[in-house]
Scaffold this motif. Structure first.
Motif, short mmCIF file in Angstrom:
data_model
loop_
_atom_site.label_atom_id
_atom_site.label_comp_id
_atom_site.label_asym_id
_atom_site.label_seq_id
_atom_site.Cartn_x
_atom_site.Cartn_y
_atom_site.Cartn_z
N ASP A 70 0.84 -1.20 0.00
CA ASP A 70 0.00 0.00 0.00
C ASP A 70 0.88 1.24 0.00
N ALA A 71 0.38 2.30 -0.64
CA ALA A 71 1.05 3.60 -0.59
C ALA A 71 -0.02 4.67 -0.56
N ALA A 72 0.02 5.50 0.50
CA ALA A 72 -0.96 6.57 0.62
C ALA A 72 -0.33 7.80 1.25
N GLU A 73 0.99 7.91 1.22
CA GLU A 73 1.63 9.03 1.90
C GLU A 73 1.59 10.33 1.12
N PHE A 74 1.31 10.26 -0.18
CA PHE A 74 1.24 11.47 -1.00
C PHE A 74 -0.21 11.76 -1.38
N ARG A 75 -0.48 13.00 -1.70
CA ARG A 75 -1.84 13.35 -2.13
C ARG A 75 -2.06 13.02 -3.60
N SER A 76 -0.97 12.83 -4.32
CA SER A 76 -1.05 12.56 -5.75
C SER A 76 -1.04 11.05 -6.01
N GLN A 77 -1.95 10.59 -6.85
CA GLN A 77 -1.98 9.18 -7.20
C GLN A 77 -0.70 8.77 -7.92
N HIS A 78 -0.18 9.65 -8.75
CA HIS A 78 1.05 9.36 -9.49
C HIS A 78 2.22 9.11 -8.53
N HIS A 79 2.36 9.97 -7.52
CA HIS A 79 3.44 9.80 -6.55
C HIS A 79 3.25 8.51 -5.73
N ASN A 80 2.01 8.20 -5.39
CA ASN A 80 1.74 6.98 -4.63
C ASN A 80 2.01 5.74 -5.47
N ARG A 81 1.74 5.79 -6.76
CA ARG A 81 2.05 4.67 -7.65
C ARG A 81 3.55 4.42 -7.67
N ARG A 82 4.32 5.50 -7.77
CA ARG A 82 5.78 5.40 -7.79
C ARG A 82 6.28 4.84 -6.45
N ALA A 83 5.71 5.33 -5.33
CA ALA A 83 6.13 4.87 -4.01
C ALA A 83 5.83 3.37 -3.82
N ALA A 84 4.66 2.93 -4.28
CA ALA A 84 4.29 1.52 -4.16
C ALA A 84 5.23 0.64 -4.98
N ARG A 85 5.58 1.09 -6.17
CA ARG A 85 6.49 0.32 -7.02
C ARG A 85 7.88 0.24 -6.41
#
Length: 150
Positions: A83-98
């Motif tokens: 899971d990644a939810a630390e950013f408000r941007s979906q794009h940033h969260n996708r990168r963080a999860a990857r």
């Protein structure tokens, strides 16, 4: 969505590329503050990967078993979910999860550390230790009350 590239490292000398078709992404509302967009933007990302697919990517059975053992507490069957939810941007969260998934897989596939070989203390270190003990004993002896022998 593009392929997940895991950089070369211990256990992965040539790195690893996981095709995007083997990754599953889900988007949900992230909890916490976010202003007006918190209830409308699906910015939380859940990235899932089935570790059984590693065999098709050229990972041998021994390393796959090691990865399954190391990640056992995080798995549902053989599926690893991040899971990644630390950013408000979906794009940033996708990168963080990857990035998080790549890191978990890199450490799970790394070979085990060599066992520690016990060593003996050197003669000089034993001498220093005993000398220090003698000095401390002298200091403590000097603190005691004088005995009334006379």
């Amino acid at each position: 969505m593009d392929d997940l590239v895991i950089a070369p490292g211990p256990g992965l000398p040539r790195g690893l590329v996981i095709p995007a078709a083997l990754l599953s992404e889900r988007f949900t509302h992230a909890s916490g503050p976010g202003g007006q967009g918190v209830n409308t933007a699906d910015s939380r990302v859940q990235l899932a990967f089935d570790l059984a697919e590693l065999a098709a990517l050229g990972i041998d059975e021994a390393r796959l078993d090691r990865a399954l053992g190391r990640l056992a507490g995080r798995l549902t069957g053989t599926v690893l979910t991040v899971d990644a939810a630390e950013f408000r941007s979906q794009h940033h969260n996708r990168r963080a999860a990857r990035d998080r998934l790549a890191g978990l897989l890199r450490t799970a596939l790394a070979p085990p550390l060599a066992p520690r070989r016990p060593t003996k203390p050197t003669k000089a270190s034993r001498r220093r230790r005993l000398e220090t003990k003698r000095r401390r004993a002298e200091v403590k002896r000097g603190r005691s009350r004088p005995t009334s022998d006379s």
